[in-house]
Write an enzyme that holds these catalytic residues in place. Structure first.
Site, PDB file in Angstrom:
ATOM      1  N   GLU A  15       7.220  -5.223  -1.677  1.00 31.10           N
ATOM      2  CA  GLU A  15       6.995  -5.767  -0.462  1.00 31.10           C
ATOM      3  C   GLU A  15       7.325  -4.637   0.669  1.00 31.10           C
ATOM      4  O   GLU A  15       8.468  -3.880   0.196  1.00 31.10           O
ATOM      5  CB  GLU A  15       7.947  -6.697  -0.144  1.00 31.10           C
ATOM      6  CG  GLU A  15       7.669  -7.014   1.426  1.00 31.10           C
ATOM      7  CD  GLU A  15       8.724  -8.492   1.768  1.00 31.10           C
ATOM      8  OE1 GLU A  15       8.869  -9.220   1.178  1.00 31.10           O
ATOM      9  OE2 GLU A  15       9.049  -8.257   2.870  1.00 31.10           O
ATOM     10  N   GLU A  71      14.986 -10.490  -2.048  1.00 26.53           N
ATOM     11  CA  GLU A  71      15.740  -9.483  -1.233  1.00 26.53           C
ATOM     12  C   GLU A  71      17.235  -9.913  -1.042  1.00 26.53           C
ATOM     13  O   GLU A  71      17.707 -10.815  -0.467  1.00 26.53           O
ATOM     14  CB  GLU A  71      15.343  -9.309   0.167  1.00 26.53           C
ATOM     15  CG  GLU A  71      14.052  -8.482   0.214  1.00 26.53           C
ATOM     16  CD  GLU A  71      13.817  -8.248   1.603  1.00 26.53           C
ATOM     17  OE1 GLU A  71      14.336  -8.603   2.562  1.00 26.53           O
ATOM     18  OE2 GLU A  71      12.790  -7.278   1.927  1.00 26.53           O
TER      19      GLU A  71
HETATM   20  C1  IDC Z   1       9.372 -12.768   7.974  1.00 26.49           C
HETATM   21  C2  IDC Z   1       7.975 -13.081   8.272  1.00 26.49           C
HETATM   22  C3  IDC Z   1       8.320 -14.016   9.467  1.00 26.49           C
HETATM   23  C4  IDC Z   1       9.355 -14.991   9.010  1.00 26.49           C
HETATM   24  C5  IDC Z   1      10.678 -14.477   8.476  1.00 26.49           C
HETATM   25  C6  IDC Z   1      11.796 -15.524   8.048  1.00 26.49           C
HETATM   26  O1  IDC Z   1       7.257 -12.022   8.495  1.00 26.49           O
HETATM   27  O2  IDC Z   1       6.984 -14.331  10.125  1.00 26.49           O
HETATM   28  O3  IDC Z   1       9.734 -15.699  10.321  1.00 26.49           O
HETATM   29  O4  IDC Z   1      10.266 -13.534   7.743  1.00 26.49           O
HETATM   30  O5  IDC Z   1      11.316 -16.104   6.974  1.00 26.49           O
HETATM   31  C7  IDC Z   1      11.453  -9.258   4.757  1.00 26.49           C
HETATM   32  C8  IDC Z   1      11.333 -10.507   4.045  1.00 26.49           C
HETATM   33  C9  IDC Z   1      10.408 -11.327   4.486  1.00 26.49           C
HETATM   34  C10 IDC Z   1      10.197 -11.029   6.242  1.00 26.49           C
HETATM   35  C11 IDC Z   1      10.064  -9.776   6.495  1.00 26.49           C
HETATM   36  C12 IDC Z   1       9.614  -9.392   7.921  1.00 26.49           C
HETATM   37  O6  IDC Z   1      11.157 -10.209   2.557  1.00 26.49           O
HETATM   38  O7  IDC Z   1      10.439 -12.440   4.266  1.00 26.49           O
HETATM   39  O8  IDC Z   1       9.148 -11.979   6.569  1.00 26.49           O
HETATM   40  N1  IDC Z   1      10.936  -8.688   5.777  1.00 26.49           N
HETATM   41  O9  IDC Z   1      10.778  -9.566   8.652  1.00 26.49           O
HETATM   42  N2  IDC Z   1      12.560  -8.282   4.360  1.00 26.49           N
HETATM   43  C13 IDC Z   1      12.288  -7.142   5.356  1.00 26.49           C
HETATM   44  C14 IDC Z   1      11.353  -7.746   6.481  1.00 26.49           C
END
Ligand code: IDC
Length: 466
Positions: free
Chosen positions: A384, A292
């Site tokens: 994702e 991302e």
């Molecule tokens: C989130 C995880 C969470 C973690 C956070 C930081 O669910 O447990 O603490 O990342 O690393 C994304 C990202 C993905 C995120 C997810 C939800 O690719 O890494 O995971 N998210 O926030 N993009 C949009 C949402």
């Protein structure tokens, strides 16, 4: 301006176990170059050289000459500019890494065809000094040789579809027919190791009928940057686990913070050189080069992609590569843009797709409209998405999730759901404690999100063969 140093420059060669290493003695407080073999296989190896400036002022350029024995040659380099004359390979800076601040270093990498180790080393014009001695220094190689391919299991997604290829705006199988892959993403593999056991992968393949397994390798947040060799090995092992069960493996280079992929460019080149060399023979690997990107222009992402893709293609020419998009892979929408910037200026490479991510409780009609519009011109892959808010937590938005999944089914856009894990957050498919318990099949272990996703993923696939 080129600064001539009076210090003696030298290199340390440390190679894999059972090899011979040339050890070049270093004077104290010199600029140095350290060579190591970071991966090797029967017909070649990957080398890395770190040029360190141990002096108290910046240097403005550097040059490393490596001499290889006859029959061995450098065939590719990154984070440096490669020229050669006879058996001597000269590495000079790439556009951005000529200047090395005091006490800083830069690393470049290269692929060697042939197994001969360097016989000579010159750094900034001065011959490295020292002796050649046998050593048994431990290897840091993530794998001894390129993995051979496990024959695809008949009737599985990989067994039926084989090597994938982008055709027009679709993902096509070995018969040139458009298909949709539906599957699950890991959480960060640095955090949930017990969620990706044999039993977990069995449940995904045979209980969920998952076509796809996304291996989410964070780069920061205690991820790859803390142990490149260890994470590379872990990713490769999960690729094998997926292959043995006939599932596609999406190798996710999970950049997130910072959002500028250029911050991790060198790491990306090193990582993708290794995983693409090691997995080249496999049919089940798809490369996702930037999870991302955020806070950067499409031009920056495109520039990054056009530097990383050739590294993959040099080893694994036919693999599909998925490129992240602006605004957390929202096709730009989350940063006020849209997909037109990509259509007007696509990545200069074939066989690539573009990433779209959504979180169903946060991203609704305007995002769906943009996906439908973009899908007419661009090959899209939802590498994702979550059924909850973009925080990864909160309640499942069933209506929006189903609207999204219906749209993706209709457009034949492949997807991976965040996450196949027991993280204590709404997006996790497994109830907390499931992974430690070791049983993954059935509905008893699933959260509301898991129940929804399993019911959507396990329905029959449409994989045309004629
Ligand atoms: C989130 C995880 C969470 C973690 C956070 C930081 O669910 O447990 O603490 O990342 O690393 C994304 C990202 C993905 C995120 C997810 C939800 O690719 O890494 O995971 N998210 O926030 N993009 C949009 C949402």
């Amino acid at each position: 301006m080129k600064r001539r140093t009076t210090t003696i420059l030298a290199a340390v060669l440390a190679v894999a176990a059972t090899s011979t290493a040339a050890l070049f003695a270093l004077p104290a407080s010199a600029e140095t170059a350290a060579f190591r073999v970071s991966n090797s296989w029967s017909t070649g190896y990957q080398g890395e050289i770190t040029v360190s400036n141990q002096s108290s002022s910046a240097i403005s350029t550097w040059k490393v000459d490596l001499t290889l024995p006859a029959g061995t040659s450098v065939t590719q380099a990154w984070s440096s500019t490669l020229t050669s004359s006879g058996n001597t390979y000269t590495f000079t800076p790439a556009a951005w890494n000529g200047t090395i601040a005091a006490n800083a270093s830069t690393t470049f990498g290269f692929i060697v065809t042939g197994t001969g180790r360097p016989t000579g080393c010159v750094v900034n014009g001065q011959t490295c000094t020292g002796t050649t001695t046998p050593t048994s220094s431990p290897t840091t190689s993530p794998s001894a040789s390129p993995s051979t391919s496990t024959p695809p299991v008949n009737g599985t997604p990989v067994g039926i579809n084989g090597q994938l290829k982008v055709c027009g705006t679709k993902l096509c199988n070995q018969y040139g027919k458009p298909i949709q892959l539906r599957g699950m993403s890991t959480h960060g593999i640095q955090w949930f190791p017990s969620c990706y056991t044999d039993a977990a992968l069995d449940a995904l393949a045979t209980d969920w009928n998952s076509d796809l397994f996304r291996v989410s390798m964070y780069v920061q947040e205690q991820g790859y940057e803390t142990n490149p060799a260890g994470f590379t090995t872990r990713v490769n092992n999960l690729v094998d686990e997926a292959e043995q069960r006939g599932m596609y493996a999406l190798i996710d280079f999970h950049i997130l913070t910072p959002g500028d992929p250029m911050y991790n460019l060198d790491r990306a080149k090193t990582f993708f050189a290794q995983v693409s060399a090691r997995n080249a023979a496999k049919k089940n690997v798809i490369y996702e080069i930037a999870n991302e990107p955020n806070g950067v222009s499409w031009a920056t992402i495109k520039n990054y992609a056009e530097q990383v893709i050739p590294v993959i293609r040099a080893n694994d020419p036919d693999a599909v590569v998925v490129v992240g998009t602006r605004g957390w892979s929202s096709l730009g929408v989350s940063e006020g843009g849209n997909s037109s910037e990509i259509v007007a200026n696509p990545v200069n490479a074939s066989n690539v797709m573009y990433t779209f991510h959504f979180y169903a409780a946060s991203h609704k009609d305007n995002y769906r409209a943009e996906v439908e519009r973009a899908a007419a011109s661009l090959p899209l892959f939802v590498t994702e998405f979550g059924t909850v808010t973009y925080t990864g937590d909160g309640a499942v938005d069933t209506a929006s999730s189903n609207a999204w999944l219906d749209l993706l089914d209709r457009l034949q856009i492949s997807y991976a759901n965040w996450t196949f894990s027991d993280a204590g957050e709404g997006s996790a498919a497994l109830k907390p404690g499931t992974c430690a318990g070791g049983s993954f099949a059935g509905t008893g272990v699933l959260t509301e999100s898991g129940l929804l996703m399993r019911s959507r993923i396990r329905t029959a696939d449409n994989f045309p063969t004629t």
